[in-house]
Motif scaffolding. Structure first.
Motif, PDB file in Angstrom:
ATOM      1  N   UNK A 114       0.829  -1.200   0.000  1.00 38.25           N
ATOM      2  CA  UNK A 114       0.000   0.000   0.000  1.00 38.25           C
ATOM      3  C   UNK A 114       0.869   1.257   0.000  1.00 38.25           C
ATOM      4  N   UNK A 115       1.971   1.247   0.796  1.00 39.13           N
ATOM      5  CA  UNK A 115       2.855   2.409   0.821  1.00 39.13           C
ATOM      6  C   UNK A 115       3.528   2.609  -0.533  1.00 39.13           C
ATOM      7  N   UNK A 116       3.917   1.498  -1.189  1.00 35.83           N
ATOM      8  CA  UNK A 116       4.545   1.598  -2.508  1.00 35.83           C
ATOM      9  C   UNK A 116       3.546   2.128  -3.532  1.00 35.83           C
ATOM     10  N   UNK A 117       2.280   1.719  -3.410  1.00 38.01           N
ATOM     11  CA  UNK A 117       1.260   2.232  -4.314  1.00 38.01           C
ATOM     12  C   UNK A 117       1.055   3.723  -4.154  1.00 38.01           C
ATOM     13  N   UNK A 118       1.084   4.214  -2.889  1.00 37.52           N
ATOM     14  CA  UNK A 118       0.943   5.648  -2.670  1.00 37.52           C
ATOM     15  C   UNK A 118       2.129   6.410  -3.247  1.00 37.52           C
ATOM     16  N   UNK A 142      11.224  -0.177   6.311  1.00 34.33           N
ATOM     17  CA  UNK A 142      10.707  -0.693   5.028  1.00 34.33           C
ATOM     18  C   UNK A 142      10.871   0.310   3.899  1.00 34.33           C
ATOM     19  N   UNK A 143      11.632   1.390   4.150  1.00 36.51           N
ATOM     20  CA  UNK A 143      11.732   2.464   3.173  1.00 36.51           C
ATOM     21  C   UNK A 143      12.259   1.965   1.829  1.00 36.51           C
ATOM     22  N   UNK A 148      11.620   0.448  -3.804  1.00 39.40           N
ATOM     23  CA  UNK A 148      11.809  -0.524  -4.887  1.00 39.40           C
ATOM     24  C   UNK A 148      10.471  -1.001  -5.465  1.00 39.40           C
ATOM     25  N   UNK A 149       9.547  -1.231  -4.556  1.00 38.10           N
ATOM     26  CA  UNK A 149       8.254  -1.735  -5.038  1.00 38.10           C
ATOM     27  C   UNK A 149       7.514  -0.671  -5.842  1.00 38.10           C
ATOM     28  N   UNK A 150       7.652   0.583  -5.498  1.00 34.98           N
ATOM     29  CA  UNK A 150       6.994   1.639  -6.270  1.00 34.98           C
ATOM     30  C   UNK A 150       7.560   1.692  -7.684  1.00 34.98           C
ATOM     31  N   UNK A 151       8.875   1.487  -7.795  1.00 33.80           N
ATOM     32  CA  UNK A 151       9.476   1.454  -9.130  1.00 33.80           C
ATOM     33  C   UNK A 151       8.947   0.267  -9.929  1.00 33.80           C
ATOM     34  N   UNK A 152       8.777  -0.874  -9.248  1.00 32.79           N
ATOM     35  CA  UNK A 152       8.244  -2.053  -9.922  1.00 32.79           C
ATOM     36  C   UNK A 152       6.813  -1.831 -10.413  1.00 32.79           C
TER      37      UNK A 152
END
Length: 518
Positions: A114-118, A142-143, A148-152
Motif C-alpha cells: 500500500x505504501x509503494x502504491x501511494x 521498510x523504506x 523498490x516496489x513503487x518502481x516495480x
C-alpha cells in the motif's frame, strides 16, 4: 501520440462513458456519491508519529491514495466522487497508469504494498519538488522496500499487459460452414500503453451474448461466452436472407484509464479511490445473412415428344422450383441464396440482389433410359441395369424457372423415359451446397415417356406359276420307273415328229403329181 491512437482513445472514452451510464441506470440502486475519510488505512507511519505513507479509509469502506501531496490530509473531510476524466490535469497515459494502480495496489492489505502504491501515485501526480526517497523514508525500516516496489509498479504499468487506455469489444458473423452452421465470435481488444491495441488471448474473460433473428444450438437467444470463443447459431426467419443481430457485453474489466476520484475542496487532497475493474467492452453487429435453413429443390418434367421416330432428337423440359411445406419449421419455404466472395461484374446473369446475394446454383442431371419393349410401369427407382441412351445436365444459376436439357437421339424403337436428379455435392459449399437437399424423380412418369413405333413389315413378291405336271406311269414293280418315264417321254416326242413328217410328205406329193386330162 499518433493520430490513429488518438482516434482509438477517443472512441474508447466515448464507449466507456456510455457503458458506465447504462450500467448505473440498470443497477437498481444508485451508486454512492459521497463519503467521509475516517483516517489512515493500510501503510506505514513514520517514527515521528505524524508522517504517513499508505492509503486512507473512507466510511463506505473504500481505500484511497492521495493525489496532491502538500495539501491537507483526507482525514475528516467529506468527499464527492467524481470521474477521473473531470480532474483535467493528467495526460491520457497518466490517467491509464493511475487507473492501473487503483486496481492493483490501492486495495492492498499489505502495508509495504500500500505504501509503494501511494509513492507510485505521487511519482505520477507530482512529488511537490521532493525526491521519491524523501517520502519512502516515512516507512522506516521498510523504506527501501517501499521505494523498490513503487518502481516495480510503475514498470509494470508500462509493460505489456499493464496499464491501458481502454478496451473495445468486437463481434463477427461468419457464413454457414460444411455442417450448415453459421458462427459468431466475440473478442476484446485492449489499448495497452506498451503495445497499443492488442487482441486478448481467447478465454480470458466471460461476457453475455444475445441474438435477434437467430438462436444458439440449445434454442436460446442468450448465453454466456468467452472472448475468442466461436459458437454456432441458426437463423430463425423464413426468408432466404435473414437479418441477424448479435450483441456481446463484457463487464467489470480491469482495463482503461477511467477510475473514481474524490474531491473535498481546493485545499484538500484529491484522492484516487481503490476500485476493481469497471470497464466494459461491448459490440453489436447487424447483418443480413443467408438463411442457414436447407431448401428442397424439385423439378417437374415433360419430354419434348410423346411419340417419335428412330433417329429423331428429343429433350426434356424442366420446371424448377422449391418445395413449400408449412409443416416443417426446419425447411426454408423458398430458394436458398448465398453471398459470393467476389461480387460478379455489373450486368452479369444472375445479378446480385439488394443484399448482395445470388441464388444457390444446382445441377439437374438428366438421363434418357431405353429402349424398353413393354409399356413402362411407374416405380420409385429405375430398374437395375436399365440401358442408358445418354446423360446430359443443366446448371440452374438463376433459381426457379423453366429450362430445357440438351437433346438426345433415339437409337431405335421401343419405350424411352427421362429420369432426373439433383445432388448437393455438385454445388460447392461456399456457394451454399450444404443447404441443398437431394432430389430424384420417380421412374416412369407418363409425361417423361416417348414411344418409338417399330418400322412396318416389307411387302412379299408374287409367287411364280406352277410348272405343268409330268405324266405319271403305273408302277410295274420292276423298279425301273424312272427309265420307263424317260422312254415314254422320248417316244411321245418322236411320234409327234413322225406324224408331222407324214403329213408334210403327203402334201408335197399331191402338189407335185402331174394332172391328167380326161
Amino acid at each position: 501520440m499518433t493520430q490513429p491512437r488518438r482516434r482509438f482513445a477517443a472512441i474508447l472514452t466515448a464507449l466507456t462513458t456510455v457503458a458506465t451510464t447504462i450500467g448505473l441506470l440498470l443497477s437498481g440502486a444508485p451508486p454512492a456519491t459521497a463519503a467521509v475519510s475516517t483516517g489512515h488505512g493500510v501503510g506505514h507511519l513514520a517514527e515521528n508519529g505524524v508522517s504517513w505513507i499508505g492509503s486512507y479509509r473512507l466510511d463506505d469502506g473504500s481505500l484511497v491514495f492521495c493525489l496532491e501531496v502538500g495539501k491537507k490530509a483526507p482525514t475528516g473531510h467529506d468527499y464527492q466522487f467524481v470521474d477521473s476524466a473531470t480532474l483535467g490535469r493528467f495526460t491520457p497515459d497518466d490517467l491509464a497508469r493511475l487507473a492501473y494502480i487503483s486496481r492493483t495496489a490501492a486495495p492492498s492489505a499489505d502495508p509495504t504494498e500500500a505504501a509503494a502504491g501511494q509513492l507510485a501515485t505521487w511519482r505520477i501526480a507530482g512529488l511537490d519538488g521532493r525526491s521519491p526517497e524523501y517520502y519512502a523514508q516515512r516507512a522506516g525500516a521498510s523504506a527501501q522496500a517501499v521505494l523498490d516496489r513503487s518502481s516495480q509498479l510503475l514498470a509494470a504499468a508500462d509493460a505489456p499487459s499493464g496499464a491501458s487506455r481502454g478496451v473495445m469489444g468486437s463481434v463477427t458473423l461468419t457464413p454457414a460452414d460444411d455442417d450448415n452452421r453459421m458462427t459468431v465470435t466475440s473478442g476484446l481488444t485492449v489499448d495497452f500503453l506498451a503495445s497499443g491495441p492488442t487482441a486478448l488471448s481467447a478465454g480470458v474473460h466471460s461476457g453475455t451474448m444475445s441474438l435477434s433473428g437467430a438462436v444458439f444450438d440449445d434454442g436460446r437467444a442468450e448465453r454466456t461466452v468467452s472472448n475468442g470463443e466461436t459458437v454456432s447459431i441458426t437463423t430463425t426467419g423464413t426468408d432466404p436472407a435473414s437479418t441477424v443481430a448479435a450483441m456481446v457485453r463484457y463487464n467489470d474489466l480491469p482495463y482503461g484509464s477511467a477510475f473514481t476520484a474524490g474531491h473535498a475542496g481546493d485545499d484538500v487532497q484529491q484522492v484516487l479511490v481503490a476500485r476493481p475493474g469497471s470497464a466494459s467492452g461491448s459490440a453489436t453487429i447487424l447483418s443480413t445473412v443467408p438463411s442457414t435453413k436447407p431448401f428442397q429443390p424439385v423439378v417437374n418434367t415433360k419430354t419434348s415428344k410423346a411419340t417419335a421416330a428412330a433417329g429423331e432428337a428429343i429433350s426434356d423440359e424442366l420446371t424448377v422450383s422449391a418445395l413449400v411445406d408449412e409443416s416443417r419449421d426446419d425447411l426454408l419455404p423458398g430458394w436458398g441464396v448465398y453471398r459470393p466472395a467476389t461480387p460478379p461484374p455489373a450486368g452479369s446473369v444472375p445479378a446480385v440482389d439488394e443484399n448482395g446475394m445470388l441464388p444457390i446454383p444446382v445441377v439437374v442431371e438428366s438421363s434418357l433410359l431405353g429402349p424398353f419393349s413393354d409399356p413402362i410401369e411407374p416405380a420409385a427407382e429405375p430398374p437395375a441395369g436399365a440401358p442408358v441412351v445418354c446423360s446430359v445436365e443443366v446448371r440452374i444459376e438463376t433459381g426457379p424457372g423453366n429450362y430445357r436439357t440438351p437433346e438426345c437421339v433415339l437409337p431405335g424403337s421401343g419405350y424411352f423415359v427421362w429420369v432426373e436428379r439433383i445432388s448437393p455435392s455438385r454445388t460447392p459449399v461456399e456457394q451454399g451446397g450444404s443447404r441443398i437437399l437431394p432430389w430424384q424423380s420417380p421412374f416412369g412418369t407418363a409425361s417423361e415417356v416417348t414411344f418409338v413405333a417399330p418400322p412396318p413389315a416389307p411387302e412379299l413378291p408374287p409367287a411364280p406359276a406352277a410348272p405343268a405336271a409330268a405324266p405319271v406311269l403305273a408302277d410295274t414293280g420292276s423298279g425301273d420307273t424312272g427309265f420307263l418315264l424317260l422312254v415314254s417321254a422320248t417316244a411321245l416326242t418322236l411320234g409327234s415328229l413322225l406324224g408331222v413328217g407324214v403329213l408334210w410328205r403327203r402334201r408335197l406329193t399331191n402338189h407335185l403329181a402331174p394332172t391328167t386330162t380326161t
